[in-house]
Design an enzyme around this catalytic site. Structure first.
Site, mmCIF file in Angstrom:
data_model
loop_
_atom_site.group_PDB
_atom_site.id
_atom_site.type_symbol
_atom_site.label_atom_id
_atom_site.label_comp_id
_atom_site.label_asym_id
_atom_site.label_seq_id
_atom_site.Cartn_x
_atom_site.Cartn_y
_atom_site.Cartn_z
ATOM 1 N N ARG A 112 37.869 38.235 38.586
ATOM 2 C CA ARG A 112 37.398 36.917 39.250
ATOM 3 C C ARG A 112 36.315 37.139 40.277
ATOM 4 N NH1 ARG A 112 38.167 38.530 44.844
ATOM 5 N NH2 ARG A 112 40.217 39.269 45.306
ATOM 6 N N GLU A 211 42.447 30.842 49.259
ATOM 7 C CA GLU A 211 42.038 31.758 50.148
ATOM 8 C C GLU A 211 40.368 31.686 50.381
ATOM 9 O OE1 GLU A 211 43.380 35.785 50.161
ATOM 10 O OE2 GLU A 211 41.228 36.359 50.653
ATOM 11 N N ARG A 215 37.677 30.203 43.599
ATOM 12 C CA ARG A 215 38.145 31.475 42.868
ATOM 13 C C ARG A 215 37.612 31.249 41.610
ATOM 14 N NH1 ARG A 215 41.125 35.572 45.694
ATOM 15 N NH2 ARG A 215 40.062 35.662 47.526
ATOM 16 N N CYS A 257 38.189 36.708 53.625
ATOM 17 C CA CYS A 257 38.620 38.083 53.832
ATOM 18 C C CYS A 257 37.479 39.271 53.752
ATOM 19 C CB CYS A 257 39.776 38.316 52.858
ATOM 20 S SG CYS A 257 40.340 40.057 53.250
ATOM 21 N N THR A 259 37.486 42.014 52.690
ATOM 22 C CA THR A 259 37.573 42.766 51.790
ATOM 23 C C THR A 259 36.920 42.349 50.338
ATOM 24 O OG1 THR A 259 39.705 42.011 50.840
ATOM 25 C CG2 THR A 259 39.864 43.691 52.683
ATOM 26 N N ARG A 266 37.085 40.947 41.550
ATOM 27 C CA ARG A 266 38.134 41.807 41.405
ATOM 28 C C ARG A 266 38.020 41.843 40.010
ATOM 29 N NH1 ARG A 266 43.669 43.131 41.520
ATOM 30 N NH2 ARG A 266 44.393 41.116 40.815
ATOM 31 N N ARG A 295 47.932 47.280 42.280
ATOM 32 C CA ARG A 295 48.852 46.257 42.781
ATOM 33 C C ARG A 295 50.010 45.836 41.986
ATOM 34 N NH1 ARG A 295 44.680 41.265 44.700
ATOM 35 N NH2 ARG A 295 43.528 42.546 46.256
HETATM 36 P P1 ADP Z 1 43.262 37.669 43.377
HETATM 37 O O1 ADP Z 1 42.875 38.736 42.122
HETATM 38 O O2 ADP Z 1 42.768 36.268 43.003
HETATM 39 O O3 ADP Z 1 42.581 38.177 44.562
HETATM 40 P P2 ADP Z 1 46.172 38.138 43.214
HETATM 41 O O4 ADP Z 1 46.393 39.806 43.489
HETATM 42 O O5 ADP Z 1 47.146 37.512 44.024
HETATM 43 O O6 ADP Z 1 44.642 37.583 43.603
HETATM 44 O O7 ADP Z 1 46.436 37.939 41.847
HETATM 45 C C1 ADP Z 1 46.326 36.462 41.187
HETATM 46 C C2 ADP Z 1 46.998 36.436 39.837
HETATM 47 O O8 ADP Z 1 46.361 36.888 39.071
HETATM 48 C C3 ADP Z 1 48.353 36.946 39.994
HETATM 49 O O9 ADP Z 1 49.213 36.027 39.250
HETATM 50 C C4 ADP Z 1 48.282 38.326 39.085
HETATM 51 O O10 ADP Z 1 49.395 38.660 38.450
HETATM 52 C C5 ADP Z 1 47.159 37.813 38.262
HETATM 53 N N1 ADP Z 1 46.389 38.717 37.545
HETATM 54 C C6 ADP Z 1 45.583 39.694 38.065
HETATM 55 N N2 ADP Z 1 45.087 40.255 37.266
HETATM 56 C C7 ADP Z 1 45.519 40.115 36.130
HETATM 57 C C8 ADP Z 1 45.370 40.765 34.822
HETATM 58 N N3 ADP Z 1 44.751 41.703 34.407
HETATM 59 N N4 ADP Z 1 46.068 39.904 33.639
HETATM 60 C C9 ADP Z 1 46.686 38.689 33.910
HETATM 61 N N5 ADP Z 1 47.005 38.327 35.270
HETATM 62 C C10 ADP Z 1 46.496 39.035 36.337
HETATM 63 C C1 CIR Z 2 46.359 42.143 54.436
HETATM 64 O O1 CIR Z 2 45.564 42.591 55.426
HETATM 65 O O2 CIR Z 2 47.150 42.860 53.877
HETATM 66 C C2 CIR Z 2 46.141 40.918 53.731
HETATM 67 N N1 CIR Z 2 45.472 40.195 54.846
HETATM 68 C C3 CIR Z 2 45.349 40.670 52.521
HETATM 69 C C4 CIR Z 2 43.954 41.865 52.638
HETATM 70 C C5 CIR Z 2 43.037 41.634 51.517
HETATM 71 N N2 CIR Z 2 43.531 42.823 50.682
HETATM 72 C C6 CIR Z 2 42.787 43.502 49.773
HETATM 73 O O3 CIR Z 2 42.905 44.688 49.733
HETATM 74 N N3 CIR Z 2 41.752 42.833 49.205
#
Ligand code: ADP
Ligand code: CIR
Length: 344
Positions: A112, A211, A215, A257, A259, A266, A295
């Site tokens: 993403r 956020e 995205r 953010c 990060t 990501r 994660r």
């Molecule tokens: P983001 O990647 O958008 O920063 P999150 O870590 O909250 O945010 O992940 C968003 C959603 O994407 C969650 O439901 C997560 O389980 C899903 N997700 C992330 N990586 C994968 C993957 N490789 N396959 C399937 N779902 C994924």
């Molecule tokens: C935190 O500080 O934990 C949240 N605001 C999320 C920060 C983003 N995390 C990350 O590692 N990308």
């Protein structure tokens, strides 16, 4: 406003870099959109267990509050304030054969990027009316996508709880009520202005006004990282023809953010690594070497389940998109090799 009270065991980057001197220097500053230091740090003050703890309200926040944000950016991305950011969205520059062609380890791959419209403040400071206009601009732009990117926009407002819950459980939709986003002001007026676009196969999706204002997501089952990246870069190019995203040559794409700055990318896999999961020191040695983050499988701040982890690039700024995905690919190859060794 007084200097915040951080608990003694606070490990956030906010707590580390908001020294009393930096606080004094910034406490009365404001951007043209009215973003203050209190706005920037509220998430990390309310949630002392934050990893980072700050959100920007607009692009100017990154200059006005640089004495706080620069050291946070430097520590997270290894990016110095004199560095410049470069982009490379050419999938031909990526060397990423499927690390798991037999499908033994990798369940799914997702890449993403975050994007925000140049014409508005970022989510923490956007007005309700501006957010609704952003939704309208983005959903109109999405209507012109063709081929495998063609799909429908589904606003959150009016979506049944069952449909919403199923989309979240299946990893397609953002969750609701995140306390870090709440304290950053990112959940104001929820669910208005929020929604999700996806194609029929749910291999291409766009989250609207979570956020970040966008995205842009490409995902599919298995470990064909290059196919996922190619779909994403095609989508980004099409969308850039219609929308102007906040970007500068120093920080790359601007996100709420810090990060996410730079590539705002990501790239992750959901991967079964039960033996490495039982040996976290070995696991972390590999993820550190390849600049990866671990994660849980329900997204950030969630736990792993059944030995399945979400493994993604940690750095996003000062490296190109191709390098971010390459970090993830090379690290996943190393993780699979070690998992096979431990299994014996
Ligand atoms: P983001 O990647 O958008 O920063 P999150 O870590 O909250 O945010 O992940 C968003 C959603 O994407 C969650 O439901 C997560 O389980 C899903 N997700 C992330 N990586 C994968 C993957 N490789 N396959 C399937 N779902 C994924
Ligand atoms: C935190 O500080 O934990 C949240 N605001 C999320 C920060 C983003 N995390 C990350 O590692 N990308």
């Amino acid at each position: 406003m007084n200097y915040p009270n951080f608990p003694e065991d606070c490990k956030s980057l906010l707590c580390k870099h908001l020294t009393p001197e930096v606080f004094e220097q910034l406490k009365d500053k404001k951007t043209k959109n009215g973003v203050t230091l209190a706005d920037i740090i509220n998430s990390g003050v309310v949630n002392p267990d934050s990893g980072v703890g700050v959100y920007a309200g607009d692009e100017e926040s990154y200059t006005v509050f640089a004495p706080l944000l620069d050291p946070i950016i430097e520590e997270y991305h290894g990016f110095d304030k004199s560095d410049t950011h470069k982009s490379d969205l050419d999938p031909e520059h990526l060397n990423a054969p499927n690390p798991d062609p037999e499908g033994e380890f990798i369940i799914s791959t997702r890449i993403r990027v975050g994007r925000n419209l140049k014409c508005f403040p970022l989510g923490p400071a956007i007005a309700k009316r501006e957010r609704l206009i952003a939704e309208c601009m983005i959903s109109s732009a999405l209507k012109s996508l063709e081929g495998e990117l063609a799909g429908e926009y589904y606003p959150l407002l009016g979506m049944s709880k069952e449909v919403q819950q199923k989309l979240i459980e299946d990893h397609f939709l953002f969750k609701e009520g995140d306390r870090f986003l709440e304290a950053a002001g990112l959940n104001r007026d929820w669910p208005e202005g929020r929604g999700i676009y996806h194609n029929n196969d749910k291999t291409f999706l766009v989250w609207v006004n979570e956020e970040d204002q966008l995205r842009i997501i490409s995902m599919q089952q298995g470990g064909d990282i290059k196919e996922v990246f190619t779909r994403l870069t095609n989508a980004i190019k099409s969308m850039e023809q219609q929308l102007t995203f906040a970007f500068n040559t120093h920080l790359g794409y601007i996100t709420s953010c810090p990060t996410n700055l730079g590539t705002a990318m990501r790239a992750s896999v959901h991967i079964k690594l039960p033996n490495l999961g039982a040996d976290m020191d070995t696991f972390k040695a590999i993820t550190d070497k390849y600049h990866l983050q671990i994660r849980g499988i329900h997204g950030e701040h969630s736990e792993s389940e059944g030995g399945i982890y979400d493994i993604s690039n940690r750095r996003r700024l000062g490296i190109t998109e191709v390098e971010a995905v390459q970090d993830m690919h090379d690290g996943v190859v190393a993780l699979i090799e070690k998992e096979k060794e431990l299994r014996k």
